[in-house]
Design an enzyme around this catalytic site. Sequence first.
Site, PDB file in Angstrom:
ATOM      1  N   ASP A 104       0.838  -1.197   0.000  1.00  0.00           N
ATOM      2  CA  ASP A 104       0.000   0.000   0.000  1.00  0.00           C
ATOM      3  C   ASP A 104       0.874   1.248   0.000  1.00  0.00           C
ATOM      4  O   ASP A 104       2.078   1.176  -0.219  1.00  0.00           O
ATOM      5  CB  ASP A 104      -0.965  -0.021   1.194  1.00  0.00           C
ATOM      6  CG  ASP A 104      -0.231  -0.202   2.521  1.00  0.00           C
ATOM      7  OD1 ASP A 104       0.978   0.129   2.587  1.00  0.00           O
ATOM      8  OD2 ASP A 104      -0.851  -0.664   3.497  1.00  0.00           O
ATOM      9  N   HIS A 163       0.672  -8.648  -4.513  1.00  0.00           N
ATOM     10  CA  HIS A 163      -0.287  -7.648  -4.030  1.00  0.00           C
ATOM     11  C   HIS A 163       0.487  -6.372  -3.709  1.00  0.00           C
ATOM     12  O   HIS A 163       0.898  -6.138  -2.579  1.00  0.00           O
ATOM     13  CB  HIS A 163      -1.001  -8.193  -2.789  1.00  0.00           C
ATOM     14  CG  HIS A 163      -2.064  -7.287  -2.247  1.00  0.00           C
ATOM     15  ND1 HIS A 163      -3.394  -7.413  -2.588  1.00  0.00           N
ATOM     16  CD2 HIS A 163      -2.003  -6.250  -1.380  1.00  0.00           C
ATOM     17  CE1 HIS A 163      -4.101  -6.492  -1.952  1.00  0.00           C
ATOM     18  NE2 HIS A 163      -3.273  -5.768  -1.212  1.00  0.00           N
ATOM     19  N   ASP A 196      -0.832 -17.524  -6.198  1.00  0.00           N
ATOM     20  CA  ASP A 196      -0.312 -16.393  -6.974  1.00  0.00           C
ATOM     21  C   ASP A 196      -1.452 -15.505  -7.465  1.00  0.00           C
ATOM     22  O   ASP A 196      -1.576 -15.211  -8.655  1.00  0.00           O
ATOM     23  CB  ASP A 196       0.533 -16.879  -8.154  1.00  0.00           C
ATOM     24  CG  ASP A 196       1.411 -15.756  -8.744  1.00  0.00           C
ATOM     25  OD1 ASP A 196       1.521 -14.689  -8.101  1.00  0.00           O
ATOM     26  OD2 ASP A 196       1.972 -15.957  -9.837  1.00  0.00           O
ATOM     27  N   GLU A 239       1.393 -10.576  -0.648  1.00  0.00           N
ATOM     28  CA  GLU A 239       1.900  -9.226  -0.378  1.00  0.00           C
ATOM     29  C   GLU A 239       3.308  -9.272   0.213  1.00  0.00           C
ATOM     30  O   GLU A 239       3.564 -10.009   1.164  1.00  0.00           O
ATOM     31  CB  GLU A 239       0.969  -8.484   0.579  1.00  0.00           C
ATOM     32  CG  GLU A 239       1.328  -7.013   0.743  1.00  0.00           C
ATOM     33  CD  GLU A 239       0.249  -6.233   1.475  1.00  0.00           C
ATOM     34  OE1 GLU A 239       0.260  -4.988   1.389  1.00  0.00           O
ATOM     35  OE2 GLU A 239      -0.610  -6.856   2.140  1.00  0.00           O
TER      36      GLU A 239
END
Length: 516
Positions: A105, A433, A484, A493
Amino acid sequence: MALLLVSSSSSYALRVTIFLSFFFFLCNGFSYPTTSSLFNTHHHRHHLAKHNYKDALTKSILFFEGQRSGKLPSNQRMSWRRDSGLSDGSALHVDLVGGYYDAGDNIKFGFPMAFTTTMLSWSVIEFGGLMKSELQNAKIAIRWATDYLLKATSQPDTIYVQVGDANKDHSCWERPEDMDTVRSVFKVDKNIPGSDVAAETAAALAAAAIVFRKSDPSYSKVLLKRAISVFAFADKYRGTYSAGLKPDVCPFYCSYSGYQDELLWGAAWLQKATKNIKYLNYIKINGQILGAAEYDNTFGWDNKHAGARILLTKAFLVQNVKTLHEYKGHADNFICSVIPGAPFSSTQYTPGGLLFKMADANMQYVTSTSFLLLTYAKYLTSAKTVVHCGGSVYTPGRLRSIAKRQVDYLLGDNPLRMSYMVGYGPKFPRRIHHRGSSLPCVASHPAKIQCHQGFAIMNSQSPNPNFLVGAVVGGPDQHDRFPDERSDYEQSEPATYINSPLVGALAYFAHAYGQL
């Protein structure tokens, strides 16, 4: 996490695939890793080593450049990234530009960033002498964090612990260069204490002070002076930071284990960095209250007890600090808990042999435990002693073999025959991710990608166009399965605190097998 549903038609998927394939070549500037020298892992010079640990070490450090926030330097090697977060801190009229995004993020969480810094520094302290050309890169990675932590602690009895609203950030899928969610700033102070994040920050600054003591003594002194004042703040105003900032830091980085472990951990690092008797006395007086003898077998960004025990055991074993003799037993207890088949062993392993603690980002415990095993083995070897588990004895060599098994699993010795490090080996995660990695780079797509526009790509099956080289993902489940899938943040992530202890482990094995 709020997701925007997209069409599942084959024609739509094909358009997205073609779209991302085009940007892959523009952003990375080379063909797929199996044919690129950047990703070549098949030029081993030493037949005894199944893996190219040196190559993995290089990439594990390079990863941190992909997580950078702020104004990027001219020698930035992860070239698909651009400047971001250049006004961070302005909400409270402070300069909080820089530092690292924790994972996939665009938030700067101070708690895991500080732990990442501590572990990167510990990796260099124990194994930096083996790193050769990568030592400077490791120091650069540490300094990118400590420069930010100095900014975050520049005001007395105040620490800025987070930049960005995580809930709003997670409702968008956009590049850090494009982010337009509110960059809220959160802090701890006398009124909202945060002994956990403060003591971890003190540990990070103290550990980094040791790293820079010879190469940059003036910077080292600045770091140590700040570490001392930050720890004093942590100890004087006690409380968990998530108690006062719960809606903003939870469930992302709640302090589930409390603040006692960080106070012990921080004191241990200050004792090591300063050699001041007051920290040794602090540990002697407060050790039991702070959980020195508590039984727990997990070491990571939240719980530091195991790391503190092993760090303090060195003072007893190697430096002959007799008053810390009990920590040898505490450290042995932790090590016994992770040795397969040992008395009191309480750690689960997958059928393929991977240490398994929890479904969410399990690889962080694999790398941190492997680092502790190697570091403790180093201390035991220096003291010519062993681990005692009930009536059984385990040598430093046994600890190293367990750590090697974990690192080798991560690099490809597993049922799926895949590496869990991006860019290492012929098969590795392609849909991690990670916002920046999954979206077209700025060079190829200068136009802004709006908050919700990115979810079309996030939900697609197309490989990420930008390789976050060296990123280690959360890893397989308890049955060695790994889908995946970009939407599976628990397994796909990456995070800075997964890589930071791995740096030390890879340096050890690269040297042990003659690759450095």
